[in-house]
Design a protein around this motif. Structure first.
Motif, PDB file in Angstrom:
ATOM      1  N   GLN A  66       1.288  -1.514  -0.019  1.00  0.00           N
ATOM      2  CA  GLN A  66      -0.090  -0.101  -0.136  1.00  0.00           C
ATOM      3  C   GLN A  66       0.686   1.374   0.243  1.00  0.00           C
ATOM      4  O   GLN A  66       2.277   1.201   0.553  1.00  0.00           O
ATOM      5  CB  GLN A  66      -0.889   0.254   1.087  1.00  0.00           C
ATOM      6  CG  GLN A  66      -1.922  -1.585   1.226  1.00  0.00           C
ATOM      7  CD  GLN A  66      -2.515  -1.079   2.984  1.00  0.00           C
ATOM      8  OE1 GLN A  66      -3.379  -0.282   2.923  1.00  0.00           O
ATOM      9  NE2 GLN A  66      -2.840  -1.993   3.384  1.00  0.00           N
ATOM     10  N   ASP A  68       1.061   5.775   0.288  1.00  0.00           N
ATOM     11  CA  ASP A  68      -0.029   7.465   1.017  1.00  0.00           C
ATOM     12  C   ASP A  68       0.880   8.234   0.192  1.00  0.00           C
ATOM     13  O   ASP A  68       1.690   8.856   0.569  1.00  0.00           O
ATOM     14  CB  ASP A  68      -0.555   6.753   2.112  1.00  0.00           C
ATOM     15  CG  ASP A  68      -0.808   8.475   2.492  1.00  0.00           C
ATOM     16  OD1 ASP A  68      -1.367   9.145   1.852  1.00  0.00           O
ATOM     17  OD2 ASP A  68      -2.265   8.109   3.764  1.00  0.00           O
ATOM     18  N   HIS A 207      -2.775  -2.409  -3.600  1.00  0.00           N
ATOM     19  CA  HIS A 207      -3.995  -1.843  -2.933  1.00  0.00           C
ATOM     20  C   HIS A 207      -3.835  -0.067  -3.072  1.00  0.00           C
ATOM     21  O   HIS A 207      -2.930   0.184  -2.711  1.00  0.00           O
ATOM     22  CB  HIS A 207      -4.186  -2.245  -1.481  1.00  0.00           C
ATOM     23  CG  HIS A 207      -3.776  -3.433  -1.064  1.00  0.00           C
ATOM     24  ND1 HIS A 207      -5.236  -4.361  -1.136  1.00  0.00           N
ATOM     25  CD2 HIS A 207      -3.191  -4.559  -0.946  1.00  0.00           C
ATOM     26  CE1 HIS A 207      -5.005  -5.788  -0.564  1.00  0.00           C
ATOM     27  NE2 HIS A 207      -3.658  -5.714  -0.476  1.00  0.00           N
ATOM     28  N   TYR A 208      -4.981   0.653  -3.569  1.00  0.00           N
ATOM     29  CA  TYR A 208      -5.022   1.997  -3.674  1.00  0.00           C
ATOM     30  C   TYR A 208      -6.196   2.344  -4.077  1.00  0.00           C
ATOM     31  O   TYR A 208      -7.149   1.792  -4.123  1.00  0.00           O
ATOM     32  CB  TYR A 208      -3.956   2.490  -5.107  1.00  0.00           C
ATOM     33  CG  TYR A 208      -4.610   1.390  -6.310  1.00  0.00           C
ATOM     34  CD1 TYR A 208      -5.756   2.253  -7.246  1.00  0.00           C
ATOM     35  CD2 TYR A 208      -4.048  -0.235  -6.468  1.00  0.00           C
ATOM     36  CE1 TYR A 208      -5.415   1.856  -8.353  1.00  0.00           C
ATOM     37  CE2 TYR A 208      -4.514  -0.698  -7.992  1.00  0.00           C
ATOM     38  CZ  TYR A 208      -5.188   0.018  -8.932  1.00  0.00           C
ATOM     39  OH  TYR A 208      -5.240  -0.442 -10.053  1.00  0.00           O
ATOM     40  N   THR A 209      -6.492   3.487  -4.072  1.00  0.00           N
ATOM     41  CA  THR A 209      -8.111   4.528  -4.042  1.00  0.00           C
ATOM     42  C   THR A 209      -7.830   4.872  -5.500  1.00  0.00           C
ATOM     43  O   THR A 209      -7.041   5.962  -6.285  1.00  0.00           O
ATOM     44  CB  THR A 209      -8.104   4.285  -2.594  1.00  0.00           C
ATOM     45  OG1 THR A 209      -7.962   4.600  -1.858  1.00  0.00           O
ATOM     46  CG2 THR A 209      -9.477   5.620  -2.793  1.00  0.00           C
ATOM     47  N   GLU A 210      -8.676   4.402  -6.371  1.00  0.00           N
ATOM     48  CA  GLU A 210      -8.789   5.532  -7.747  1.00  0.00           C
ATOM     49  C   GLU A 210     -10.083   6.318  -7.736  1.00  0.00           C
ATOM     50  O   GLU A 210     -11.629   5.856  -7.286  1.00  0.00           O
ATOM     51  CB  GLU A 210      -9.079   4.387  -8.926  1.00  0.00           C
ATOM     52  CG  GLU A 210      -8.460   5.001 -10.403  1.00  0.00           C
ATOM     53  CD  GLU A 210      -8.560   3.697 -11.201  1.00  0.00           C
ATOM     54  OE1 GLU A 210      -9.895   2.678 -11.440  1.00  0.00           O
ATOM     55  OE2 GLU A 210      -7.179   3.625 -11.246  1.00  0.00           O
ATOM     56  N   LYS A 224     -14.758   7.148  -4.643  1.00  0.00           N
ATOM     57  CA  LYS A 224     -13.166   6.354  -4.072  1.00  0.00           C
ATOM     58  C   LYS A 224     -13.079   5.279  -4.339  1.00  0.00           C
ATOM     59  O   LYS A 224     -14.417   4.379  -3.781  1.00  0.00           O
ATOM     60  CB  LYS A 224     -12.648   7.271  -3.405  1.00  0.00           C
ATOM     61  CG  LYS A 224     -11.831   8.383  -3.710  1.00  0.00           C
ATOM     62  CD  LYS A 224     -11.520   8.547  -2.813  1.00  0.00           C
ATOM     63  CE  LYS A 224     -10.607  10.242  -2.493  1.00  0.00           C
ATOM     64  NZ  LYS A 224      -9.572  11.386  -1.369  1.00  0.00           N
ATOM     65  N   GLU A 225     -12.709   4.494  -5.292  1.00  0.00           N
ATOM     66  CA  GLU A 225     -13.535   3.159  -5.099  1.00  0.00           C
ATOM     67  C   GLU A 225     -11.382   2.788  -4.585  1.00  0.00           C
ATOM     68  O   GLU A 225     -10.770   2.594  -5.425  1.00  0.00           O
ATOM     69  CB  GLU A 225     -12.972   2.685  -6.305  1.00  0.00           C
ATOM     70  CG  GLU A 225     -13.566   0.572  -6.839  1.00  0.00           C
ATOM     71  CD  GLU A 225     -13.678   0.699  -8.334  1.00  0.00           C
ATOM     72  OE1 GLU A 225     -14.286  -0.488  -8.471  1.00  0.00           O
ATOM     73  OE2 GLU A 225     -13.755   1.945  -8.700  1.00  0.00           O
ATOM     74  N   ASN A 226     -11.927   1.486  -3.729  1.00  0.00           N
ATOM     75  CA  ASN A 226     -10.805   1.055  -3.028  1.00  0.00           C
ATOM     76  C   ASN A 226     -10.138  -0.590  -4.099  1.00  0.00           C
ATOM     77  O   ASN A 226     -11.219  -1.203  -4.702  1.00  0.00           O
ATOM     78  CB  ASN A 226     -11.045   0.452  -1.711  1.00  0.00           C
ATOM     79  CG  ASN A 226     -10.919   1.248  -1.050  1.00  0.00           C
ATOM     80  OD1 ASN A 226     -10.049   2.371  -1.356  1.00  0.00           O
ATOM     81  ND2 ASN A 226     -11.643   1.220   0.322  1.00  0.00           N
ATOM     82  N   THR A 228      -7.382  -3.048  -5.778  1.00  0.00           N
ATOM     83  CA  THR A 228      -6.744  -4.414  -5.120  1.00  0.00           C
ATOM     84  C   THR A 228      -6.550  -4.948  -6.394  1.00  0.00           C
ATOM     85  O   THR A 228      -7.248  -6.317  -7.373  1.00  0.00           O
ATOM     86  CB  THR A 228      -6.867  -5.664  -4.042  1.00  0.00           C
ATOM     87  OG1 THR A 228      -7.482  -4.892  -3.287  1.00  0.00           O
ATOM     88  CG2 THR A 228      -6.098  -6.692  -4.153  1.00  0.00           C
TER      89      THR A 228
END
Length: 618
Positions: A66, A68, A207-210, A224-226, A228
């Motif tokens: 992950q 940030d 794992h990231y947020t788009e 926002k969508e998490n 993987t």
């Protein structure tokens, strides 16, 4: 409560180099941490099959990453074997890796030069400090209840204390420096993993947020969508058919396996089916590992059984002289619970070892077909092949073909090339042992062989002193030291007639009296360019040196002094007075000793005689 600890001195030096280096390839930190995570998963995979306490453990191995961008952090987590407090102190506070001290000893203080060494060494966990100002490690060992945190800013100390962690494994969080914040990015991470860790045998998830936008105008809102996503193939590369692999695949896997930033020189990928079923993938590096000449060297070969990691610490997987080779052996026939004791006596492994050794030597033979490539290989690993001569009798003939030497006439010469160039008159392959090739070239005895047109191999590696006398022969041609009785007989020097012998009686007597116990005898000779030659049968100065280093002394052997009657100085000695013969004996003997790399028994007397001679000439 966390307790503070000081880093081992070598760690402090290494961290200082990491933090302040100008090393340009800082992205390898991620490769190193992923490689460590993969090792942890390998170890737990094995234990869930062999350790009764862990057989019931639910275990789906993976590596999760992950990042940030706002906080400038990257987190790498695995669910592998994990660490307890003692493991953290041992693995994160001390460098156990052999060769570390030799690595640090090579540091020059020039940061550009020193940073170039980093990639060669394989820096593991500590590479994190190339990009992070703070590193936090949280870990829970499989089968244990407590979890521990390790925290350091890389400034000479670290803290260890209990923490909360529900699952086994290790989580490493890097707090990136401002100038390295660009690594906290999906694209950076994906690119690095595709470059270095594509063939790690476990899935690596990012794992990231788009963010996306829904609606229009005033109703438009951010969603926002998490996400993987698995970003590697997670296939054991050695199990993939060769036809499906590109050179780039092999090179990427090598960097993960070896932690070497140089590309491999060659690789050998073999799949065997039949009575035995196994796959091997071996790499020949460009550069020698740092610990190559250490007793506690780290094996470069990993053993798997049916893709389950067994060990990377078994030095019996290949012969010790091939310890520079990196690679993987994966057997379908060994039991998964095979112990180290069983490994050492296992017939299956012995067969794999024998076949693998032949394959590797065959590939080295292919390298030898290109003179420039082989020269580069031999500079790094030639001494290793010589080790094989006394430890691998089965492949002795193959190894002999691979050896290269400088001779009196030619550089980079093979035994075959030497033999092909021999005249019909020459009976043996001749060599001379010593510590320095330039000194050997000036040895008067060597000149006698050169006068006859016989080439002589100049052997100056310490290992030559041990190996060459026991080799015996090459292709039915004897190998002989030029100091040996047999070699001197084969020189076929013409005998000195009685009249000449009588002419030099006074000179011979004068030399014997002047040199006394320092020599065995004085004889006449008619070969060579030097006024005198020292013949010491089976002389082995390097062996004497090795024995001295071990506190032992070789039995003393006095040389026979041969006066060359064709030399002007020796001719003039016939009419010289007794004191001049004595003076000449001391000076000529001392000068020859020095020329051959020996030491003067009485340097002061030699210097006095030399000063006296200079004074007389003036």
């Amino acid at each position: 409560m966390a307790t503070k600890h000081q880093f081992q001195t070598e760690i402090t030096q290494l961290l200082d180099l990491m933090i302040h280096s100008l090393y340009s390839n800082k992205e390898i930190f991620l490769r190193e941490l992923i490689s460590n995570a993969s090792d942890a998963l390998d170890k737990l995979s094995y234990l869930t099959l062999t350790d009764e306490k862990l057989k019931s453990l639910t275990f789906t191995p993976s590596i999760d990453i992950q990042f940030d961008e706002t906080k400038k952090t990257i987190t790498i987590e695995d669910n592998g074997i994990g660490m307890n407090e003692a493991d953290m102190k041992e693995h994160l506070g001390i460098i156990a890796k052999s060769g570390t001290k030799s690595f640090l000893a090579q540091l020059s203080g020039d940061k550009k030069k020193d940073s170039a060494l980093i990639g060669q060494f394989g820096v593991g966990f500590y590479s994190a400090f190339m990009v992070a100002h703070r590193v936090v490690v949280q870990s829970k060992k499989a089968g244990e209840d407590k979890a521990y945190a390790w925290v350091s800013e890389g400034k000479g100390e670290y803290e260890v204390g209990e923490c909360v962690k529900d699952t086994q494994g290790t989580q490493i969080t890097l707090y990136l420096r401002e100038e390295e914040a660009h690594f906290a990015s999906r694209w950076e991470i994906e690119n690095i993993i595709h470059k270095y860790s594509e063939h790690i045998a476990f899935p690596i998830y990012l794992h990231y947020t788009e963010s996306s936008f829904e609606g229009e105008g005033d109703d438009k809102k951010e969603v926002k969508e998490n996400i993987t996503s698995q970003i590697n193939t997670a296939k054991a590369l050695w199990k993939i058919p060769k036809a499906e692999l590109k050179d780039a695949d092999y090179k990427e896997f090598y960097s993960t396996l070896s932690h070497d930033n140089n590309e491999p020189m060659r690789w050998i990928h073999t799949k065997v089916e039949g009575n035995l079923e196994y796959t091997t993938l071996f790499y020949i590096p460009q550069k020698a590992p740092f610990d190559l000449y250490r007793v506690d060297y780290q094996s470069g070969v990993k053993l798997y059984v049916k893709r389950v990691f067994i060990t990377d610490d078994d030095k019996e997987l290949l012969p010790p002289y091939l310890r520079f080779v990196r690679g993987v052996i994966d057997s379908e026939d060994l039991p998964l619970n095979v112990s180290r004791e069983i490994l050492q006596q296992n017939k299956i492994l012995a067969n794999i070892k024998s076949a693998s050794t032949k394959k590797i030597l065959g590939e080295i033979g292919n390298i030898a077909k290109d003179e420039e490539s082989y020269k580069a290989f031999y500079e790094q690993f030639g001494k290793m092949l010589k080790e094989g001569l006394y430890s691998d009798y089965e492949n002795k003939e193959k190894i002999l073909e691979l050896l290269r030497f400088d001779s009196f006439k030619v550089e980079n010469l093979s035994f075959k090339a030497y033999k092909d160039a021999m005249s019909s008159e020459q009976k043996s392959i001749y060599y001379i042992l010593g510590e320095n090739k330039d000194t050997l070239k000036n040895t008067p005895l060597l000149e006698k062989f050169a006068k006859k047109g016989f080439d002589v191999l100049l052997l100056s590696d310490e290992i030559d002193a041990i190996v060459m006398p026991m080799v015996g022969e090459y292709d039915k041609t004897p190998l002989r030291s030029i100091n040996s009785k047999e070699a001197l007989e084969e020189l076929g020097e013409e005998s000195i007639d009685e009249a000449t012998q009588k002419d030099y009686e006074k000179v011979i007597k004068g030399f014997k009296e002047a040199l006394g116990e320092q020599i065995a005898d004085v004889k006449l000779s008619s070969l060579g360019d030097a006024p005198l030659t020292l013949i010491k049968e089976d002389s082995n100065p390097m062996m004497a040196n090795l024995m001295a280093q071990m506190g032992q002394k070789m039995p003393e052997s006095k040389p026979t002094l041969e006066l060359n009657i064709t030399h002007p100085i020796v001719k003039k000695l016939k009419s010289a007075k007794k004191d001049k013969i004595a003076q000449s004996a001391l000076l000529l003997f001392g000068a020859t000793l020095v020329l051959e790399g020996g030491t003067l028994e009485n340097a002061k007397a030699f210097n006095t005689q030399l000063n006296e001679l200079i004074l007389q000439s003036l």
